[in-house]
Design a protein around this motif. Structure first.
Motif, short mmCIF file in Angstrom:
data_model
loop_
_atom_site.label_atom_id
_atom_site.label_comp_id
_atom_site.label_asym_id
_atom_site.label_seq_id
_atom_site.Cartn_x
_atom_site.Cartn_y
_atom_site.Cartn_z
N VAL A 41 0.85 -1.18 0.00
CA VAL A 41 0.00 0.00 0.00
C VAL A 41 0.89 1.23 0.00
O VAL A 41 1.72 1.39 0.90
CB VAL A 41 -0.91 -0.01 1.24
CG1 VAL A 41 -1.59 1.32 1.42
CG2 VAL A 41 -1.95 -1.12 1.13
N GLY A 42 0.75 2.07 -1.02
CA GLY A 42 1.62 3.24 -1.11
C GLY A 42 0.89 4.56 -1.09
O GLY A 42 1.51 5.60 -0.92
N CYS A 43 -0.43 4.56 -1.31
CA CYS A 43 -1.08 5.87 -1.36
C CYS A 43 -2.53 5.85 -0.93
O CYS A 43 -3.06 6.85 -0.51
CB CYS A 43 -0.97 6.46 -2.77
SG CYS A 43 -2.05 5.68 -3.99
N GLU A 44 -3.20 4.74 -1.07
CA GLU A 44 -4.62 4.64 -0.73
C GLU A 44 -5.46 5.69 -1.42
O GLU A 44 -6.50 6.09 -0.92
CB GLU A 44 -4.84 4.68 0.79
CG GLU A 44 -4.27 3.43 1.46
CD GLU A 44 -4.45 3.43 2.96
OE1 GLU A 44 -4.19 4.46 3.58
OE2 GLU A 44 -4.84 2.39 3.49
N GLY A 46 -5.36 5.42 -5.12
CA GLY A 46 -5.52 4.90 -6.46
C GLY A 46 -4.45 5.28 -7.47
O GLY A 46 -4.57 4.94 -8.64
N VAL A 47 -3.38 5.93 -7.03
CA VAL A 47 -2.42 6.44 -8.01
C VAL A 47 -1.17 5.57 -8.12
O VAL A 47 -0.67 5.36 -9.22
CB VAL A 47 -2.02 7.90 -7.70
CG1 VAL A 47 -1.09 8.44 -8.77
CG2 VAL A 47 -3.26 8.78 -7.60
N CYS A 48 -0.66 5.05 -7.01
CA CYS A 48 0.68 4.44 -7.09
C CYS A 48 0.66 3.04 -7.67
O CYS A 48 1.66 2.60 -8.23
CB CYS A 48 1.35 4.44 -5.72
SG CYS A 48 0.71 3.18 -4.59
N GLY A 49 -0.44 2.33 -7.52
CA GLY A 49 -0.52 0.99 -8.12
C GLY A 49 0.18 -0.11 -7.34
O GLY A 49 0.15 -1.26 -7.75
N ALA A 50 0.79 0.22 -6.19
CA ALA A 50 1.48 -0.81 -5.41
C ALA A 50 0.52 -1.90 -4.95
O ALA A 50 0.91 -3.04 -4.72
CB ALA A 50 2.17 -0.18 -4.20
N CYS A 51 -0.76 -1.55 -4.83
CA CYS A 51 -1.76 -2.47 -4.28
C CYS A 51 -2.46 -3.26 -5.37
O CYS A 51 -3.44 -3.94 -5.10
CB CYS A 51 -2.80 -1.67 -3.51
SG CYS A 51 -3.78 -0.61 -4.61
N ARG A 61 -7.08 -1.71 -8.40
CA ARG A 61 -6.48 -1.14 -7.19
C ARG A 61 -7.18 -1.73 -5.98
O ARG A 61 -8.36 -1.41 -5.75
CB ARG A 61 -6.73 0.36 -7.13
CG ARG A 61 -6.40 1.13 -8.36
CD ARG A 61 -4.94 1.16 -8.54
NE ARG A 61 -4.53 2.34 -9.30
CZ ARG A 61 -3.52 2.33 -10.15
NH1 ARG A 61 -2.87 1.22 -10.37
NH2 ARG A 61 -3.17 3.44 -10.76
N CYS A 63 -6.86 -0.84 -3.06
CA CYS A 63 -7.16 0.22 -2.10
C CYS A 63 -8.41 0.99 -2.49
O CYS A 63 -8.87 1.84 -1.73
CB CYS A 63 -5.99 1.20 -1.97
SG CYS A 63 -5.78 2.28 -3.41
S1 FES Z 1 -2.13 2.02 -2.63
FE1 FES Z 1 -1.58 3.35 -4.22
S2 FES Z 1 -2.97 2.72 -5.74
FE2 FES Z 1 -3.62 1.59 -4.07
#
Ligand code: FES
Ligand SMILES: Cc1cc2nc3c(=O)[nH]c(=O)nc-3n(C[C@H](O)[C@H](O)[C@H](O)COP(=O)(O)OP(=O)(O)OC[C@H]3O[C@@H](n4cnc5c(N)ncnc54)[C@H](O)[C@@H]3O)c2cc1C
Ligand code: FES
Lengths: 177, 773, 316
Positions: A41-44, A46-51, A61, A63
């Motif tokens: 989880v990198g941003c919650e 919807g932008v970083c895509g880590a999730c 996503r 998150c």
């Molecule tokens: S945590 Fe960054 S897109 Fe979901």
């Protein structure tokens, strides 16, 4: 205490049932309830895509999805790409060989995005490849080696499949590399 | 027969497989049983008097275990005093009159909040969802005070004061002067003066910060997991602030999802969570969310340079003057580190006889700034390389050619600049070939018809940025090496990794020093129990300082093993591989251990580097600019660099490209924007734009590696280099492309709006609708 | 960044869904793809009491071409990704396909719905502008006002009245302002119908975003059948996407494809010189951290010229 709702879903082929608050994010469900911490989880927002995980085969996503919305769904996470102890999936192998990762935090998201891409388009155009992976942020690599890795995985998968047949192996399939 | 050395080869990384399978262990993956979760209440005002914080309602919420405010911490947690920020080595003071002052930062303040996002209270609840619910019920009574945001405003008479005990907001000052600058300026053929602003960035690793503190019910020790670059420093800081002995603290950095500088600072949240876990005697976790990260993790890069360069008619640089104003944010937490780097990296690879640089670092009601990849260098290089291009344009000399004319030739190396480096030693460029770096960079962008590739309607520009980088700064790094069961050697280092691949590169160094295969090496780092002291991973120093410490410890261990082997009847020649197999019996409690043989084979070494060693690079960017829309496309980005001996070329290139991409992000997309009230307008990834794969340009690289004479391995640091050049190179390229319009680029990021505004300012006004219809 | 509590319903029947929305008395919100709503909830900028998820309502998954008029019917449950994968869209609605491809990234489009984007009405979003360019029509549904059943009535077999109320609106009446549409609390945007572009019309979709996949700084869509049909839609430069009537009038005077070549050149010149000022006078952008209002106003004109030229080119 707020209401808890029952959900039932499969994660990497295994059936899970749980009672969850409606507001529990799928990312938190996967990480903290299912214990699969490979999804990050990198941003919650919807932008970083880590999730990124696959929900019914599509990259999403986690998150931006409530766990209750995944009731009845098939979820695939990075842990499902190659069974424990089995050889790495072609994508994982390619990220290793091409040095497509540094800190590894973004990597699961890139792997899942790329897995979905190569299943839908075994030989993506440059535009398709960029459109897909531009939905994921990496702060370490500068992307060059990630692109190389996806291209290398494309070739590996094509070789495995004998070109022309669907490329990416389904998740949980151990004969990855 | 000597083995083929591993150093210098692109061996695949040993850390990858765990991470690829999703088995990494980052701080949020650590989940002790019964762990509670924390959320911080943060100041909504940039400057405000705290009148009351009423938590009574919030405390009653189900699932909430405790709430702490500054008042609760009073007498329990010492205010943070950043001792390092006060340090001015005597030679630096003598050379520049430098001084630095700090004011203490309460982990949770009780009187005043001085930036938006400063933590004011913490809620401890069953989980983060409930903790955030409770935050909404805390009643916060603040009396807003006037705030100051801009560093130049902070120096104006009557500006609001961050620290009322100070007479001004000036936190640090130095002035370096060399030669009769005024006289040269008066008589030089050309003098160009400009003001350039390096804007505020955030490193923004994809993993935010996080802390898990876990008291041990058995011995009362506190285990603190933190996503930090500097576990040993954190341990010592915690010991001071919590008034505990360092031995009762065990700090571990697990896998860290990117650092880039900010995770090298010590933060109030780390103190608060550690304190709260001990006070409640239960494990507590805090994972920073992305909004908090933008507000409360350190920022970087904000400097204003008023710079002037004098040259003769042939373009030979004669004198340089620069007045720098540096924004520390709300606290001066690291003193000279960043501001002084700006001095010692300003002049770069040029020979300039007379130099006068003044630095004024100020505190403001904004997020705290600290090193971000490059740490004062990209800022200085932006100003210097921009003014070099202004001079080139004034004289009508090609900017690449002008740089070659002024580059210090290899024959002049080692070269003394006349300055004192931050470590107190005289600044000496030890090795390198600057003209060759320039030639290589120019070559990498000279093989295409760029106008044709850009197409009609777009204008092409090529911009350069040349820099040197002092790398491998002390004070020291430590390493230990021990033979362990299974014919393996465990190497412990003080510097952990945040993605740089130290397990692989340090493993290569260890394997070569010992004469064993890479598979026999296990590298552990980031753990204060694995090794008692360590400095940390920052400032392009790990490979230089940590790598040489590892080499030293392993060489000592080899000697021990060779001696023990002799005792067992093996003769090991100087170049022979080490027979670890038989040695594996030499572990404590091994029943098979021959009588009289040593029970422990272990070596420990500290490496204290001498003066820093100089890496260098030249970046060349080719851009196509659409003057109608202001869009900038990078057609190619070329990098010629010198990183001494590359231990692992694939990893080295990865660092360079990754750093460059961060720099490109700062040059074109990223900017932290505060409004006049000190509200951060860019606190999400929707507003602060990191570059994605689609923004990646075509890269070309060339190596002009000159082995460092200053350390046994011959290495130079390279973690930061890539990030130093892009702002300058791209600004120069865009200005070059728009040279016909006569624009001057004074700041980045070069957004379409900003570029278009530069062009529009030079155009005749557009007719209005009434006039045309 | 965790959402506040809410109650959640995922009914299977449309009538039930409408009733839940009606019962929510304005505190219930539709949850479609969640790609705009969930981020706002995570930031706690939105704290709805109740979410009514439409994912299980089969009837809302309609994606087909209506035989009568060739219009593309898109139900509220259709994701942007599904729209892009649909062969009938790729073949018959190239403007729609080109525009929706600019919405975010595959990971967003796989959940984000076509109707959700319309209902969200972000002024910089692509879909509201595409709807205007296509003369799309929106169907809004709501549960009927509860009938009082006379005591002793036997007509109680249907808990949800299947005679839901529906109204149909043109895109221009549907879009109201920033994040505001004609959909009232308790209502559902059930379906959108995109009629095909007129025969022989050329089209163009142009936007400038700071990065690939971002919301646009400004965008322009042109649809031109010389002499017969003209649409110029601009987005990102005001409270909602809008058609620019002054420019459309100019384009309606465009010479047909078989006109003398000199006329075409003259028209292009006229567009180049006049459109930017017409656009500047018609739009009312605001500034943000990404671009100033002035920039957006000027950019809209520049993009409009490019889009019109390309549409004319394609019309020939
Ligand atoms: S945590 Fe960054 S897109 Fe979901
Ligand atoms: C990283 C990221 C990038 C994005 N980039 C873009 C982009 O470039 N361009 C773009 O246009 N969009 C972009 N989006 C937004 C995306 O397109 C959303 O999917 C879309 O705006 C909303 O659709 P949804 O189905 O997700 O709606 P939801 O998020 O579920 O709902 C949005 C709002 O509309 C209401 N609503 C939804 N459906 C209905 C209905 N049928 N009837 C009545 N009300 C309804 C909801 O109650 C809510 O208020 C992006 C999103 C993210 C996270
Ligand atoms: S490898 Fe660190 S963010 Fe991608």
């Amino acid at each position: 205490m707020s209401e808890q709702l029952p959900i039932r879903l499969t994660v990497n082929g295994a059936e899970l049932s749980a009672e969850v608050e409606p507001r529990l994010l799928l990312s938190d469900f996967i990480r903290h309830r299912a214990g699969l911490t490979g999804t990050h989880v990198g941003c919650e927002h919807g932008v970083c895509g880590a999730c990124t995980v696959l929900v019914d085969g599509e990259p999403q996503r986690s998150c931006l999805v409530f766990a209750v919305q995944a009731d009845g769904a098939e979820v695939e996470t990075v842990e499902g790409l190659a069974a424990p102890g089995a050889e790495l999936h072609a994508l994982q192998q390619a990220f290793h060989e091409e040095h497509g990762m540094q800190c590894g935090f973004c990597t699961s998201g890139f792997l899942m995005t790329s897995a979905a891409l190569l299943r839908e388009h075994p030989h993506p155009s440059d535009a398709q490849l960029l459109d897909a992976i531009s939905g994921n942020l990496c702060r370490c690599t500068g992307y060059q080696n990630i692109i190389r890795a996806v291209r290398s995985a494309e070739a590996k998968l094509a070789a495995q499949a004998g070109d022309g047949t669907p490329a990416a192996a389904p998740a949980g399939d151990a004969d990855g590399a | 027969m000597a083995r083929e050395p591993l150093v210098g080869r692109s061996v695949p990384r040993v850390e990858d497989e765990r991470l690829l399978r999703g088995n990494g262990r980052y701080v949020d993956d650590i989940a002790p049983a019964g762990c509670l979760e924390a959320a911080f209440l943060r100041s909504p005002h940039a400057h405000a008097r705290i009148k009351a914080i009423d938590v009574s309602l919030a405390r009653l919420m189900p699932g909430v275990h405790a709430i702490f405010t500054g008042a609760d911490l009073h007498g329990q947690v010492e205010p943070m005093v950043f001792q390092i920020a006060k340090i001015v080595p005597p030679p630096v003071r003598e050379s520049t009159g430098a001084w630095s002052r700090v004011h203490p930062m309460a982990a949770l303040p009780t009187e005043r909040a001085t930036w938006v996002g400063q933590p004011l209270a913490v809620v401890i609840a069953d989980d983060r969802y409930r903790a955030e619910d409770a935050l909404e019920l805390i009643e916060l009574e603040l009396e807003p005070l006037p705030a100051v945001v801009d560093p130049l405003d902070a120096l104006a008479p009557g500006a609001p004061l961050l620290e009322p005990e100070w007479e001004s907001n000036l936190a640090l000052h130095y002035r370096f002067s060399n030669g009769d600058v005024d006289a040269v300026f008066d008589s030089a053929a050309v003098v160009v003066e400009e003001q350039f602003r390096s804007h505020r960035h955030i490193a923004s690793p994809i993993e935010t910060r996080g802390v898990v503190a876990q008291p041990d019910p058995y011995d009362g020790r506190l285990l603190v997991w933190s996503s930090t670059q500097t576990p040993h420093q954190l341990r010592d800081f915690l010991a001071g602030a919590l008034r505990r002995s360092p031995e009762t603290l065990h700090v571990r950095a697990p896998d860290v999802g990117g650092g880039f500088g900010p995770k090298g600072a010590i933060y109030p949240e780390e103190l608060v969570i550690s304190y709260v876990a001990s006070a409640l005697n239960t494990p507590v976790k805090w994972i920073e969310d992305r909004s908090e990260h933008f507000l409360a993790t350190t920022h970087g890069r904000e400097q204003v340079h008023t710079i002037a360069l004098a040259a003769d008619a042939d373009g030979r640089f004669l004198a340089l003057r620069d007045q720098i104003t540096h924004n520390c944010g709300a606290f001066n937490i690291l003193g000279l580190v960043v501001p002084y780097n700006s001095l010692t990296h300003l002049v770069g690879m040029y020979a300039i006889p007379a130099v006068d640089v003044e630095m004024r670092a100020v505190v403001t009601n904004t997020g705290v700034t600290a090193p971000y990849r490059g740490a004062g260098r990209p800022e200085a290089v932006f100003a210097m390389e921009r003014i070099v291009d202004r001079v080139a344009r004034r004289l009508g000399i090609d900017p690449g050619e002008l740089r070659e004319r002024n580059a210090i030739p290899p024959s002049a190396l080692p070269y003394e600049t006349g300055m004192i480096y931050r470590d107190g030693t005289r600044q000496v460029y030890d090795s390198g070939d600057y003209p060759e770096l320039l030639r290589q960079a120019r070559r990498l962008v000279s093989d295409e018809d760029w106008e044709a590739r850009a197409g009609a309607g777009r204008e092409v520009g090529i911009g350069y940025a040349a820099y040197v980088e002092g790398t491998g700064v002390g004070p020291f790094e430590s390493a230990s090496a021990q033979v362990i069961a299974g014919a393996r050697v465990r190497v412990a280092v003080g510097s952990a990794s945040q993605g740089q691949g130290h397990r692989t590169t340090l493993g290569q160094i260890a394997a070569d020093a010992l004469g064993v295969p890479l598979e026999a090496i296990e590298v552990v780092g980031g753990d204060t129990n694995a090794i008692a002291t360590g400095f940390g991973t920052l400032a392009s120093r790990s490979l230089v300082v940590g790598g040489n410490a590892v080499a030293k410890a392993c060489a000592e261990l080899r000697a021990q093993v060779v001696e023990a082997a002799a005792g067992l009847g093996f003769e090991v020649g100087a170049d022979d591989p080490l027979p670890l197999g038989p040695m594996a019996a030499l572990t404590p409690f091994n029943p098979g251990r021959p009588a009289g043989a040593p029970a422990v084979l272990r070596a420990q070494a500290e490496y204290y580097p001498g003066p820093v060693t100089y890496a260098a690079g030249v970046h060349a960017a080719v851009v196509a600019v659409d003057p109608r829309t202001g869009e900038v496309e990078i057609l190619r980005y070329a990098i010629a660099h010198d990183c001494g001996r590359a231990v692992n070329p694939q990893i080295a290139d990865g660092q360079v490209i990754g750093g460059t991409m961060q720099g490109i992000g700062g040059a074109l997309f990223e900017e932290l924007v505060y409004d006049d009230e000190g509200q951060l307008r860019t606190a999400s990834f929707m507003d602060y734009l990191l570059p994605t794969a689609s923004e990646m340009p075509e890269f070309r690289t060339a190596h002009v590696d000159v082995v460092s004479p200053l350390n046994p391995l011959g290495v130079k640091g390279l973690g930061e280099g890539g990030a130093i050049g892009p702002m300058a190179a791209l600004a120069n390229a865009v200005e070059g492309a728009l040279a016909g319009h006569g624009v001057v680029v004074r700041s980045c990021p070069l957004t379409p709006d900003r570029v278009r505004a530069l062009v529009r300012a030079t155009e005749p006004p557009v007719p209005t609708a009434q006039e045309t219809t | 960044m965790k959402p506040a509590q809410f109650a959640y319903h995922a009914p299977t029947r449309l009538e039930e869904l409408l009733q839940l929305l009606a019962d929510g008395a304005g505190e219930a919100r539709v949850l479609a793809g969640g790609q705009s709503l969930v981020p706002m909830m995570n930031f706690r900028l939105a704290t709805p009491e109740t979410l009514v998820d439409l994912r299980r309502v089969q009837a809302l998954r309609e994606l087909s071409v209506r035989a009568a008029d060739g219009a593309l019917l898109v139900g509220a449950g259709v994701t942007q990704a599904r729209l892009l994968r649909e062969p009938a869209v790729q073949a018959g609605f190239p403007l729609l396909a080109a525009g929706v491809a600019h919405v975010g990234h595959p990971q967003i489009r796989s959940r984000g719905t076509v109707c959700g984007s319309l209902a969200h009405s972000d002024p910089t979003a692509e879909l509201p502008a595409l709807a205007l360019a296509h003369d799309a029509r929106m169907t809004i549904a709501r549960a009927p006002r509860r009938r009082e059943f006379p005591p002793g009535s036997t007509n109680r077999t249907q808990p949800w009245n299947s005679q839901s109320e529906r109204r149909e609106l043109a895109a221009d009446d549907f879009l109201v302002s920033y994040y505001e549409t004609a959909v009232e609390p308790g209502e559902l945007l059930e379906q959108v119908a995109f009629p095909p572009l007129p025969d022989g019309a050329g089209w163009s979709f142009r936007e400038l975003a700071r990065r690939h996949g971002d919301f646009a700084l400004a965008g322009a869509i042109a649809v031109v059948a010389p002499g017969r049909h003209a649409r110029l839609v601009l987005f990102g430069v005001g409270d909602r996407a809008r058609r620019i009537a002054s420019v459309e009038e100019l384009l309606l005077r465009a010479p047909a494809a078989d006109a003398v070549p000199g006329d075409a050149a003259a028209l292009l010149e006229q567009i180049r010189t006049q459109v930017p000022a017409l656009v500047a006078a018609a739009v009312n952008p605001s500034g943000d951290v990404h671009a100033s209002a002035d920039y957006r106003r000027e950019l809209a004109g520049t993009l409009a010229v490019t889009a019109i030229a390309e549409a004319l080119e394609r019309a020939r």
